[in-house]
Design a protein around this motif. Structure first.
Motif: not given
Ligand code: NI
Length: 211
Positions: A25-28, A53-56, A92-93, A120-121
């Protein structure tokens, strides 16, 4: 909309429970925060940036067996009554975010995907990136370092998926490449410091190894 997004936070946090691969979770949470910061600078649609970004990582190929059609992300959006247009845009994102190998071009097409990919990167490099990389390696049963096994620059996603080298190789196969693959100026700036820190870490690692 904002109220529905708040519900998503709870649902994603629950979904991440028990993760020990560095995709917890903390990564998200860090990716959402970074993405919103970068998205603001880049005039992206912040609502889409926040949801994507929440769902990535919900259907990431590294973590989910059936990731092709993004079932977890789709279901969560449907359950929370997002309209079809928003669902399509978010998927799509998300599908443009993932790293697929050193030699595979994964440049996103829209600004929202560029922003989420950058965030994310950024969380994959620097001090936190180092911590996450070793956590991932441990969770997947990989060695920390095996001196005679050299890095491989994977030219296809299939090759990259199959790779199982030691964790130090991962720095050369992915992490050290990310600084020059940031899409936005804001992310490039943040990446510079984090990149330097990884180089420093590797220098010290070899120094201690070769004492
Ligand atoms: Ni991620």
């Amino acid at each position: 909309m904002q109220q529905t997004i708040t519900k998503l936070y709870k649902a994603v946090e629950q979904h991440c429970e028990g993760d020990s691969t560095g995709h917890d979770w903390w990564h998200i949470y860090r990716v959402v925060r970074l993405a919103l910061r970068i998205g603001k600078e880049e005039n992206a649609n912040l609502e889409l940036v926040e949801i994507a970004s929440l769902l990535h990582d919900l259907d990431d190929w590294k973590l989910s067996a059936d990731s092709g059609n993004y079932p977890n992300a789709r279901n969560l959006l449907k359950e929370n009554n997002f309209d079809q247009h928003t669902i399509d845009r978010v998927i799509e994102i998300v599908e443009q975010v993932s790293f697929k190998g050193a030699g595979v071009d994964t440049t996103p097409r829209c600004i929202e995907a560029k922003v989420v990919q950058d965030a994310d990167r950024l969380d994959a490099i620097g001090a936190i990136g180092i911590a996450r990389t070793f956590a991932y390696g441990g969770a997947k049963g990989r060695a920390i370092y095996t001196p005679d096994v050299k890095p491989q620059m994977h030219q296809s996603f299939e090759e990259y998926k199959k790779s199982g080298g030691h964790t130090i190789n991962h720095f050369y196969e992915k992490l050290l490449l990310l600084k020059d693959r940031m899409n936005t100026e804001t992310a490039k700036e943040i990446a510079t410091e984090r990149h330097k820190f990884m180089q420093l870490f590797l220098d010290q690692f070899y120094k201690e190894w070769n004492i």
